[in-house]
Design an enzyme around this catalytic site. Structure first.
Site, PDB file in Angstrom:
ATOM      1  N   TYR A  92       9.999  29.846 -28.015  1.00  0.00           N
ATOM      2  CA  TYR A  92      11.364  29.619 -27.555  1.00  0.00           C
ATOM      3  C   TYR A  92      12.242  29.217 -28.730  1.00  0.00           C
ATOM      4  O   TYR A  92      11.912  28.282 -29.470  1.00  0.00           O
ATOM      5  CB  TYR A  92      11.407  28.520 -26.482  1.00  0.00           C
ATOM      6  CG  TYR A  92      12.768  28.390 -25.850  1.00  0.00           C
ATOM      7  CD1 TYR A  92      13.119  29.162 -24.757  1.00  0.00           C
ATOM      8  CD2 TYR A  92      13.723  27.533 -26.385  1.00  0.00           C
ATOM      9  CE1 TYR A  92      14.380  29.077 -24.190  1.00  0.00           C
ATOM     10  CE2 TYR A  92      14.988  27.444 -25.829  1.00  0.00           C
ATOM     11  CZ  TYR A  92      15.318  28.207 -24.728  1.00  0.00           C
ATOM     12  OH  TYR A  92      16.571  28.131 -24.173  1.00  0.00           O
ATOM     13  N   HIS A 106      10.528  12.297 -39.007  1.00  0.00           N
ATOM     14  CA  HIS A 106      10.717  12.514 -40.445  1.00  0.00           C
ATOM     15  C   HIS A 106      10.730  11.163 -41.152  1.00  0.00           C
ATOM     16  O   HIS A 106      11.405  10.236 -40.702  1.00  0.00           O
ATOM     17  CB  HIS A 106      12.058  13.197 -40.739  1.00  0.00           C
ATOM     18  CG  HIS A 106      12.292  14.474 -39.985  1.00  0.00           C
ATOM     19  ND1 HIS A 106      13.051  14.533 -38.825  1.00  0.00           N
ATOM     20  CD2 HIS A 106      11.879  15.730 -40.235  1.00  0.00           C
ATOM     21  CE1 HIS A 106      13.090  15.786 -38.392  1.00  0.00           C
ATOM     22  NE2 HIS A 106      12.382  16.532 -39.227  1.00  0.00           N
ATOM     23  N   ASN A 121      16.637  22.367 -24.913  1.00  0.00           N
ATOM     24  CA  ASN A 121      17.359  21.266 -24.278  1.00  0.00           C
ATOM     25  C   ASN A 121      16.497  20.606 -23.203  1.00  0.00           C
ATOM     26  O   ASN A 121      15.326  20.936 -23.033  1.00  0.00           O
ATOM     27  CB  ASN A 121      18.694  21.763 -23.709  1.00  0.00           C
ATOM     28  CG  ASN A 121      18.513  22.805 -22.607  1.00  0.00           C
ATOM     29  OD1 ASN A 121      17.435  22.947 -22.027  1.00  0.00           O
ATOM     30  ND2 ASN A 121      19.575  23.541 -22.318  1.00  0.00           N
ATOM     31  N   GLU A 152     -28.883  11.174 -15.132  1.00  0.00           N
ATOM     32  CA  GLU A 152     -27.569  11.386 -14.522  1.00  0.00           C
ATOM     33  C   GLU A 152     -27.671  11.948 -13.110  1.00  0.00           C
ATOM     34  O   GLU A 152     -26.658  12.344 -12.514  1.00  0.00           O
ATOM     35  CB  GLU A 152     -26.732  12.318 -15.411  1.00  0.00           C
ATOM     36  CG  GLU A 152     -26.424  11.695 -16.770  1.00  0.00           C
ATOM     37  CD  GLU A 152     -25.408  12.470 -17.576  1.00  0.00           C
ATOM     38  OE1 GLU A 152     -25.100  13.622 -17.207  1.00  0.00           O
ATOM     39  OE2 GLU A 152     -24.900  11.921 -18.574  1.00  0.00           O
ATOM     40  N   HIS A 205     -30.520  20.568 -13.393  1.00  0.00           N
ATOM     41  CA  HIS A 205     -30.421  20.652 -14.851  1.00  0.00           C
ATOM     42  C   HIS A 205     -31.805  20.468 -15.478  1.00  0.00           C
ATOM     43  O   HIS A 205     -32.214  21.223 -16.374  1.00  0.00           O
ATOM     44  CB  HIS A 205     -29.490  19.555 -15.385  1.00  0.00           C
ATOM     45  CG  HIS A 205     -28.025  19.865 -15.266  1.00  0.00           C
ATOM     46  ND1 HIS A 205     -27.412  20.061 -14.067  1.00  0.00           N
ATOM     47  CD2 HIS A 205     -27.052  19.998 -16.225  1.00  0.00           C
ATOM     48  CE1 HIS A 205     -26.129  20.304 -14.273  1.00  0.00           C
ATOM     49  NE2 HIS A 205     -25.877  20.274 -15.581  1.00  0.00           N
ATOM     50  N   GLN A 209      14.499  29.200 -17.092  1.00  0.00           N
ATOM     51  CA  GLN A 209      14.096  30.518 -16.587  1.00  0.00           C
ATOM     52  C   GLN A 209      13.269  31.282 -17.622  1.00  0.00           C
ATOM     53  O   GLN A 209      12.358  32.038 -17.258  1.00  0.00           O
ATOM     54  CB  GLN A 209      15.314  31.332 -16.153  1.00  0.00           C
ATOM     55  CG  GLN A 209      16.364  31.590 -17.227  1.00  0.00           C
ATOM     56  CD  GLN A 209      17.422  30.517 -17.309  1.00  0.00           C
ATOM     57  OE1 GLN A 209      17.191  29.372 -16.976  1.00  0.00           O
ATOM     58  NE2 GLN A 209      18.613  30.898 -17.771  1.00  0.00           N
ATOM     59  N   SER A 253      15.980  14.385 -32.380  1.00  0.00           N
ATOM     60  CA  SER A 253      15.525  14.300 -33.763  1.00  0.00           C
ATOM     61  C   SER A 253      15.575  12.868 -34.280  1.00  0.00           C
ATOM     62  O   SER A 253      16.379  12.044 -33.827  1.00  0.00           O
ATOM     63  CB  SER A 253      16.386  15.200 -34.648  1.00  0.00           C
ATOM     64  OG  SER A 253      15.844  15.289 -35.948  1.00  0.00           O
TER      65      SER A 253
END
Length: 422
Positions: free
Chosen positions: A121, A321, A207, A408, A413, A184, A230
């Site tokens: 974007y 920054h 935004n 467990e 298993h 959208q 920012s």
């Protein structure tokens, strides 16, 4: 911009925008409408929000070629050089698949695989951000992603994308571009429409509606981060030059009314000089209204007793920054634990990283540098574990594995192992 002594506060005010309930519900409606109505919803929303009735969502090859011709030759040269710098930096981030073999025949490893598709974007509408194109497209390319999609809102007068954005896309090597913005666009990338096929991951800032949409679709697709306003923090001592410090603080304040610009210094005289200089420079800024609100609400100058205290304040802030403007800045680098990008010395102001040097400018905000990293090649790859056990290795370790499974409560298993031990 207020001067605050470090012992008066333990945190620096910053903005966190999670959107209003109305905004969140609006985004949900947009996403569901795009999922149900596809391209028609994108056309309708573009006309509603951008004032443009589009005939085609996809940018044509002719539009890209036209944009390339329209852009100033000097600007084209600058974008190309920036692209080369960005590519060179990100190529150094590439990791290789690996395997190791043990004496009992066990083979273990890791396979690196690029994502199949990503959606990038690029903010727009009222402004053009070719740097965002380069910073998102190039690491995806370096990672080996085959399908790279760009979405960006069209210009509200022409219905086209800005020439600089399209030229940057061509220079970076991205050709699948759509004139769609807002929530959208995120919905289209996440779920697909007749024209825009679904992607696996969405990156890039936007935004509040874009941010909320990315949060909403996360889980159905991957995202890079939820970007906030920012931020810049400057760590300085008495050797810093006030006019430069002030200019650097304002370089972020002009982005957004909610941007955060902070100086942390061990020098009271520098603090006072920078305070005066900020207000002097503010008066001549074209984006005075935006920058002045940012400085007033989210700007601060912190004065500490020592430079070590200043470093600790920076680590608490974990800024997007960080500039280090001290007499020996390299000596402090090892003490910095939390920052998205670190700019060292007076000749490395933050805009160097925004546009040209090579490191990515998509960075963690709102203190998330405590646990997050800049956008990188890693964001566009995934890792698979590789495991091969020989008969000898299974016989050697099988009973231990079965015992662990029963610990467990997972009998099947254990039996999966034991059927092979017999």
């Amino acid at each position: 911009m207020k001067i605050i002594h470090a012992d008066q506060a333990v945190s620096i005010k910053r903005s966190v925008d999670n959107g209003t309930e109305v905004q969140r519900q609006t985004v949900k409606v947009i996403i569901e409408t795009v999922r149900a109505e596809g391209d028609q919803a994108l056309i309708n929303y573009t006309e509603k929000f951008d004032g443009i009735a589009l005939q085609n969502l996809k940018v044509s090859e002719e539009e890209i070629a036209e944009a390339y011709r329209l852009l100033d030759e000097n600007m084209l040269s600058i974008i190309k050089e920036a692209a080369n710098n960005i590519r060179s930096y990100h190529e150094k981030q590439l990791k290789n698949s690996w395997m190791t073999t043990e004496e009992n025949g066990t083979i273990l490893g890791q396979k690196i695989t690029p994502l199949d598709s990503v959606g990038l974007y690029v903010p727009g509408g009222k402004a053009a951000y070719p740097s965002s194109v380069l910073m998102n497209v190039i690491p995806a390319q370096v990672a080996g992603v085959k399908r790279i999609v760009i979405t960006s809102p069209p210009d509200q007068k022409t219905g086209k994308l800005p020439p600089a954005v399209l030229a940057a896309a061509q220079i970076a090597g991205a050709a699948e571009i759509y004139k769609v913005g807002g929530a959208q666009a995120i919905a289209a990338l996440a779920y697909g429409t007749e024209t825009i096929k679904q992607v696996d991951k969405i990156t890039g800032p936007g935004n509040i509606f874009v941010a909320l949409a990315k949060r909403e679709v996360f889980g159905d697709v991957a995202i890079d981060m939820i970007a906030g306003p920012s931020e810049i923090a400057i760590l300085a001592d008495e050797s810093a030059i006030p006019v430069e410090v002030a200019a650097d603080l304002l370089s972020q304040a002009e982005h957004d009314e909610m941007a955060s610009s902070v100086l942390v210094t061990s020098s009271q005289s520098l603090a006072e000089a920078v305070q005066a200089e900020v207000h002097r420079q503010l008066s001549t800024l074209p984006k005075y209204e935006i920058a002045s609100q940012s400085v007033e609400n989210y700007g601060a100058i912190y004065v500490t007793e020592t430079i070590d205290q200043a470093v600790e304040k920076i680590n608490q802030l974990a800024p997007e920054h960080l500039e280090i403007l001290t007499e020996n800045p390299m000596e402090l680098l090892g003490s910095i634990r939390h920052a998205g990008a670190i700019f060292i010395g007076r000749y490395s102001p933050e805009p160097v990283g925004d546009y040209f040097a090579g490191p990515n400018h998509v960075l963690p905000t709102n203190g998330t540098a405590r646990f997050s990293s800049p956008l990188s090649v890693d964001e566009f790859q995934k890792k698979s574990s590789i495991l091969f056990y020989s008969e000898k290795a299974l016989k050697q370790n099988g009973e231990k594995i079965a015992a662990f499974a029963r610990q467990e409560g997972l009998e099947a298993h254990a039996r999966s192992i034991e059927t092979r031990l017999r």
